[in-house]
Design a protein around this motif. Structure first.
Motif, PDB file in Angstrom:
ATOM      1  N   VAL A  16       0.862  -1.180   0.000  1.00 53.16           N
ATOM      2  CA  VAL A  16       0.000   0.000   0.000  1.00 53.16           C
ATOM      3  C   VAL A  16       0.898   1.230   0.000  1.00 53.16           C
ATOM      4  N   SER A  17       0.696   2.092  -0.973  1.00 51.69           N
ATOM      5  CA  SER A  17       1.482   3.325  -1.027  1.00 51.69           C
ATOM      6  C   SER A  17       0.562   4.521  -1.202  1.00 51.69           C
ATOM      7  N   LEU A  18       0.995   5.648  -0.650  1.00 52.83           N
ATOM      8  CA  LEU A  18       0.196   6.867  -0.661  1.00 52.83           C
ATOM      9  C   LEU A  18       0.942   7.957  -1.413  1.00 52.83           C
ATOM     10  N   ASP A  19       0.240   8.602  -2.338  1.00 55.27           N
ATOM     11  CA  ASP A  19       0.769   9.780  -3.020  1.00 55.27           C
ATOM     12  C   ASP A  19       0.056  10.980  -2.405  1.00 55.27           C
ATOM     13  N   LYS A  20       0.725  11.635  -1.468  1.00 59.20           N
ATOM     14  CA  LYS A  20       0.089  12.745  -0.737  1.00 59.20           C
ATOM     15  C   LYS A  20      -0.266  13.917  -1.641  1.00 59.20           C
ATOM     16  N   ALA A  21       0.529  14.136  -2.669  1.00 59.43           N
ATOM     17  CA  ALA A  21       0.310  15.298  -3.538  1.00 59.43           C
ATOM     18  C   ALA A  21      -1.054  15.240  -4.223  1.00 59.43           C
ATOM     19  N   VAL A  22      -1.454  14.057  -4.670  1.00 60.81           N
ATOM     20  CA  VAL A  22      -2.731  13.934  -5.376  1.00 60.81           C
ATOM     21  C   VAL A  22      -3.759  13.140  -4.576  1.00 60.81           C
ATOM     22  N   LYS A  23      -3.406  12.798  -3.337  1.00 61.09           N
ATOM     23  CA  LYS A  23      -4.310  12.067  -2.443  1.00 61.09           C
ATOM     24  C   LYS A  23      -4.809  10.766  -3.063  1.00 61.09           C
ATOM     25  N   HIS A  24      -3.871   9.994  -3.621  1.00 57.93           N
ATOM     26  CA  HIS A  24      -4.191   8.676  -4.162  1.00 57.93           C
ATOM     27  C   HIS A  24      -3.550   7.613  -3.304  1.00 57.93           C
ATOM     28  N   LEU A  25      -4.260   6.533  -3.099  1.00 59.66           N
ATOM     29  CA  LEU A  25      -3.746   5.356  -2.421  1.00 59.66           C
ATOM     30  C   LEU A  25      -3.631   4.269  -3.474  1.00 59.66           C
ATOM     31  N   GLN A  26      -2.483   3.631  -3.554  1.00 62.45           N
ATOM     32  CA  GLN A  26      -2.288   2.559  -4.531  1.00 62.45           C
ATOM     33  C   GLN A  26      -2.083   1.245  -3.791  1.00 62.45           C
ATOM     34  N   LEU A  27      -2.850   0.231  -4.202  1.00 65.22           N
ATOM     35  CA  LEU A  27      -2.742  -1.097  -3.616  1.00 65.22           C
ATOM     36  C   LEU A  27      -2.283  -2.078  -4.678  1.00 65.22           C
ATOM     37  N   THR A  28      -1.236  -2.813  -4.360  1.00 65.27           N
ATOM     38  CA  THR A  28      -0.681  -3.791  -5.285  1.00 65.27           C
ATOM     39  C   THR A  28      -0.706  -5.156  -4.612  1.00 65.27           C
ATOM     40  N   PRO A  29      -1.442  -6.123  -5.178  1.00 65.54           N
ATOM     41  CA  PRO A  29      -1.452  -7.453  -4.574  1.00 65.54           C
ATOM     42  C   PRO A  29      -0.144  -8.198  -4.869  1.00 65.54           C
TER      43      PRO A  29
ATOM     44  N   ALA B 198      -8.799  -7.685  -7.124  1.00 66.79           N
ATOM     45  CA  ALA B 198      -8.116  -8.797  -6.464  1.00 66.79           C
ATOM     46  C   ALA B 198      -6.784  -9.137  -7.115  1.00 66.79           C
ATOM     47  N   ARG B 199      -6.661  -8.895  -8.421  1.00 67.27           N
ATOM     48  CA  ARG B 199      -5.469  -9.352  -9.127  1.00 67.27           C
ATOM     49  C   ARG B 199      -4.662  -8.243  -9.801  1.00 67.27           C
ATOM     50  N   ASP B 200      -5.119  -7.007  -9.705  1.00 68.06           N
ATOM     51  CA  ASP B 200      -4.454  -5.898 -10.383  1.00 68.06           C
ATOM     52  C   ASP B 200      -4.189  -4.762  -9.403  1.00 68.06           C
ATOM     53  N   VAL B 201      -3.335  -3.839  -9.821  1.00 65.66           N
ATOM     54  CA  VAL B 201      -3.082  -2.632  -9.036  1.00 65.66           C
ATOM     55  C   VAL B 201      -4.350  -1.782  -9.026  1.00 65.66           C
ATOM     56  N   THR B 202      -4.694  -1.252  -7.857  1.00 66.69           N
ATOM     57  CA  THR B 202      -5.865  -0.393  -7.709  1.00 66.69           C
ATOM     58  C   THR B 202      -5.408   0.958  -7.187  1.00 66.69           C
ATOM     59  N   ARG B 203      -5.925   2.031  -7.787  1.00 61.62           N
ATOM     60  CA  ARG B 203      -5.681   3.384  -7.283  1.00 61.62           C
ATOM     61  C   ARG B 203      -7.003   3.960  -6.793  1.00 61.62           C
ATOM     62  N   LEU B 204      -6.997   4.436  -5.569  1.00 57.97           N
ATOM     63  CA  LEU B 204      -8.198   5.009  -4.971  1.00 57.97           C
ATOM     64  C   LEU B 204      -7.917   6.453  -4.577  1.00 57.97           C
ATOM     65  N   THR B 205      -8.892   7.321  -4.794  1.00 58.52           N
ATOM     66  CA  THR B 205      -8.779   8.713  -4.373  1.00 58.52           C
ATOM     67  C   THR B 205      -9.276   8.831  -2.940  1.00 58.52           C
ATOM     68  N   LEU B 206      -8.492   9.501  -2.118  1.00 55.68           N
ATOM     69  CA  LEU B 206      -8.864   9.687  -0.714  1.00 55.68           C
ATOM     70  C   LEU B 206      -9.593  11.011  -0.551  1.00 55.68           C
ATOM     71  N   ASP B 207     -10.905  10.960  -0.629  1.00 54.07           N
ATOM     72  CA  ASP B 207     -11.705  12.175  -0.490  1.00 54.07           C
ATOM     73  C   ASP B 207     -12.271  12.317   0.922  1.00 54.07           C
ATOM     74  N   GLN B 208     -12.660  11.184   1.506  1.00 53.22           N
ATOM     75  CA  GLN B 208     -13.453  11.232   2.733  1.00 53.22           C
ATOM     76  C   GLN B 208     -12.649  11.016   4.006  1.00 53.22           C
ATOM     77  N   VAL B 209     -11.435  10.471   3.893  1.00 54.80           N
ATOM     78  CA  VAL B 209     -10.713  10.046   5.083  1.00 54.80           C
ATOM     79  C   VAL B 209      -9.307  10.624   5.101  1.00 54.80           C
ATOM     80  N   GLN B 210      -8.904  11.093   6.260  1.00 56.07           N
ATOM     81  CA  GLN B 210      -7.519  11.507   6.469  1.00 56.07           C
ATOM     82  C   GLN B 210      -6.802  10.341   7.126  1.00 56.07           C
ATOM     83  N   LEU B 211      -5.869   9.723   6.403  1.00 54.53           N
ATOM     84  CA  LEU B 211      -5.123   8.605   6.960  1.00 54.53           C
ATOM     85  C   LEU B 211      -4.090   9.122   7.950  1.00 54.53           C
ATOM     86  N   SER B 212      -3.845   8.336   9.004  1.00 52.32           N
ATOM     87  CA  SER B 212      -2.856   8.736   9.995  1.00 52.32           C
ATOM     88  C   SER B 212      -2.065   7.526  10.467  1.00 52.32           C
ATOM     89  N   LYS B 213      -0.862   7.777  10.921  1.00 55.05           N
ATOM     90  CA  LYS B 213       0.010   6.721  11.407  1.00 55.05           C
ATOM     91  C   LYS B 213      -0.679   5.963  12.539  1.00 55.05           C
TER      92      LYS B 213
END
Length: 96
Positions: free
Chosen positions: A5-18, A49-64
């Motif tokens: 799971v990686s986060l691009d803070k500049a564009v608020k995208h979360l990328q998930l790679t299985p 389930a089998r591909d990279v997914t990019r999600l836009t983070l509009d509703q949630v502020q992720l935190s450590k």
């Protein structure tokens, strides 16, 4: 299976790679949730389930330290806005 799971803070995208992706039934979807401490899970979207997914983070502020989880849901995602199926993967965010 594991996920990167990686986060691009500049564009608020979360990328998930299985890693070593598993097949799921066509009647199911995987859904990603953010779970703030002491609060209800918030959906971040449906994940491929089998591909990279990019999600836009509009509703949630992720935190450590926040927990993120992937549950098995009916096709298209949870009908209730909360997880209805089993949690297949879960972990805490360690750095942002």
């Amino acid at each position: 299976e594991q996920w990167i799971v990686s986060l691009d803070k500049a564009v608020k995208h979360l990328q998930l790679t299985p890693v070593n992706p598993q097949q799921i039934a066509a009647t199911n979807s995987l859904q990603l949730w953010a779970i703030p401490a002491g609060e209800k899970p918030v959906s971040l979207g449906v994940v491929a389930a089998r591909d990279v997914t990019r999600l836009t983070l509009d509703q949630v502020q992720l935190s450590k330290g926040m927990t993120i989880a992937i549950s098995l849901e009916p096709a298209g995602g949870s009908p209730t806005g909360q997880p209805t199926g089993p949690v297949l993967y879960a972990g805490q965010l360690v750095s942002l």
